[in-house]
Design a protein around this motif. Structure first.
Motif, short mmCIF file in Angstrom:
data_model
loop_
_atom_site.label_atom_id
_atom_site.label_comp_id
_atom_site.label_asym_id
_atom_site.label_seq_id
_atom_site.Cartn_x
_atom_site.Cartn_y
_atom_site.Cartn_z
N LEU A 127 -5.77 -5.35 2.39
CA LEU A 127 -5.24 -5.59 0.46
C LEU A 127 -4.65 -4.48 -0.06
CD1 LEU A 127 -7.84 -7.64 -2.18
CD2 LEU A 127 -7.39 -4.38 -2.36
N ALA A 128 -5.46 -2.79 0.31
CA ALA A 128 -5.36 -1.33 0.03
C ALA A 128 -3.89 -1.39 0.08
CB ALA A 128 -6.08 -0.96 0.29
N ALA A 129 -3.43 -1.37 1.38
CA ALA A 129 -2.68 -1.50 2.16
C ALA A 129 -1.35 -1.88 1.01
CB ALA A 129 -1.63 -1.53 3.25
N SER A 130 -1.55 -3.86 0.25
CA SER A 130 -0.03 -4.19 -0.08
C SER A 130 -0.17 -3.41 -1.67
CB SER A 130 -1.07 -5.71 0.35
OG SER A 130 -0.43 -6.35 -0.52
N ARG A 134 3.60 -1.05 -3.19
CA ARG A 134 4.12 -1.98 -5.05
C ARG A 134 4.79 -0.76 -4.88
NH1 ARG A 134 0.68 -6.88 -6.10
NH2 ARG A 134 0.08 -7.76 -3.70
N HIS A 135 3.72 0.14 -5.69
CA HIS A 135 3.72 1.06 -6.45
C HIS A 135 4.10 2.80 -5.51
CE1 HIS A 135 1.38 -0.82 -9.29
NE2 HIS A 135 1.14 -1.35 -8.52
N ASP A 136 4.97 3.55 -6.10
CA ASP A 136 5.27 5.45 -6.19
C ASP A 136 4.04 5.60 -6.21
OD1 ASP A 136 8.08 3.85 -5.50
OD2 ASP A 136 8.85 4.18 -6.54
N HIS A 143 -5.55 2.43 -9.36
CA HIS A 143 -6.08 2.06 -10.24
C HIS A 143 -6.14 -0.30 -9.58
CE1 HIS A 143 -6.49 0.68 -14.92
NE2 HIS A 143 -7.11 -0.23 -14.55
N GLU A 144 -5.32 -0.51 -9.34
CA GLU A 144 -4.82 -2.01 -9.03
C GLU A 144 -5.81 -2.02 -8.07
OE1 GLU A 144 -1.04 -4.08 -8.81
OE2 GLU A 144 -0.16 -2.82 -10.27
N ILE A 145 -5.88 -1.88 -7.07
CA ILE A 145 -6.85 -2.02 -5.95
C ILE A 145 -8.14 -1.84 -6.66
CG2 ILE A 145 -7.66 -0.47 -4.17
CD1 ILE A 145 -5.14 0.88 -3.37
N CYS A 146 -8.73 -1.29 -7.18
CA CYS A 146 -10.38 -1.33 -7.48
C CYS A 146 -10.13 -2.37 -8.71
CB CYS A 146 -10.53 -0.55 -8.28
SG CYS A 146 -10.89 1.37 -7.32
#
Length: 281
Positions: A127-130, A134-136, A143-146
């Motif tokens: 999930l974290a790698a995905s 997506r972000h540079d 933020h999205e991972i959390c």
């Protein structure tokens, strides 16, 4: 900004007299860039001398021994703290630049290594790698991972325990703030983002009335490094605001338990905890 008064009472009751106990408490907040401690004091019963120091990670520690027979130990921490919000501000750092900056400081290098408690489940690492792909900007990825972890895990008491790991909580998809912090930290570290565990308190009411004492509890959230340290509360999926009071930081819960100790005696111990938080301004 809010001014919060916190009273945290905890301790142990034993089945009979224990001859001695040796303890450390991490229950007093310190002044930081986003909070100012107006007063903070510890009361111990039975009364004893206290040695206070700041540990390796910057947390205030009160160390004390009780060397006379006792059937109970009670510690009460009383603090008055002014707190301001700490909104997320992304620095725009790149992944390559983060790798260079994280390798320069022991503070960040140590927060890249997984512990037994934070080691992520393979699904969490995936999930974290995905999200990272997506972000540079690794800060936006963090933020999205959390947020994703906060959405995936249901807050529920009684499913996990104080010794549970991130993998235990993820498999149950249930847990408390300690579990969600461990899962988030493991996810962030797995993609090369330094992350640390934060302990403290959270006033449970967003629109708290002045002068009304409410029942609270110890709380945990995370901070990640993406050019600068940034906090987030995955349990509530909110930024760190003026209801959060920081007490300690570490690699995981093992570095910041509110009370830790050993005692001499054949009896079992029972832990008791009561936290009251009052908004004063």
């Amino acid at each position: 900004m809010k001014r919060l008064r916190i009273e945290h009472e905890t301790g142990f009751r034993y089945g009979g007299d224990v001859s001695a106990s040796y303890n450390e408490a991490r229950m007093l907040p310190g002044t930081t860039e986003s909070q100012f401690v107006l007063s903070a004091a510890l009361e111990i019963e039975p009364s004893t001398a206290v040695n206070t120091y700041v540990d390796y990670f910057g947390t205030r520690v009160s160390a004390f021994d009780v060397l006379s027979p006792h059937q109970a130990l009670t510690i009460t921490a009383r603090s008055l703290v002014e707190v301001r919000p700490r909104p997320i501000e992304h620095t725009g750092i790149t992944w390559d630049r983060l790798a260079v900056e994280a390798a320069r400081s022991l503070e960040t290098v140590e927060q890249l290594t997984q512990t037994h408690r934070t080691r992520p489940h393979p699904e969490v690492a995936e999930l974290a790698a995905s999200y990272a792909s997506r972000h540079d900007d690794p800060g936006r990825a963090a933020h999205e991972i959390c947020v994703a972890i906060g959405d995936a895990v249901e807050y529920m008491h009684g499913v996990t325990g104080v010794h549970s790991t991130a993998i235990d909580a993820w498999e149950a998809r249930k847990g408390v703030c300690q579990d969600m912090a461990h899962i988030a930290i493991g996810a962030l570290r797995s993609v090369g983002i330094p992350a640390r565990y934060v302990s403290g308190y959270l006033h449970p009411r967003p629109q708290a009335e002045v002068g009304v004492a409410v029942t609270g509890e110890s709380h945990a959230w995370v901070e990640w490094f993406a050019g600068e340290w940034t906090g987030f509360d995955p349990t509530n999926n909110i930024e760190i605001g003026d209801r959060h009071v920081l007490v300690g930081r570490g690699r995981d819960y093992n570095d910041v338990p509110p009370l830790r100790g050993v005692y001499a005696g054949p009896f079992k111990s029972n832990l008791h905890v009561k936290v009251t938080i009052t908004r004063e301004a």
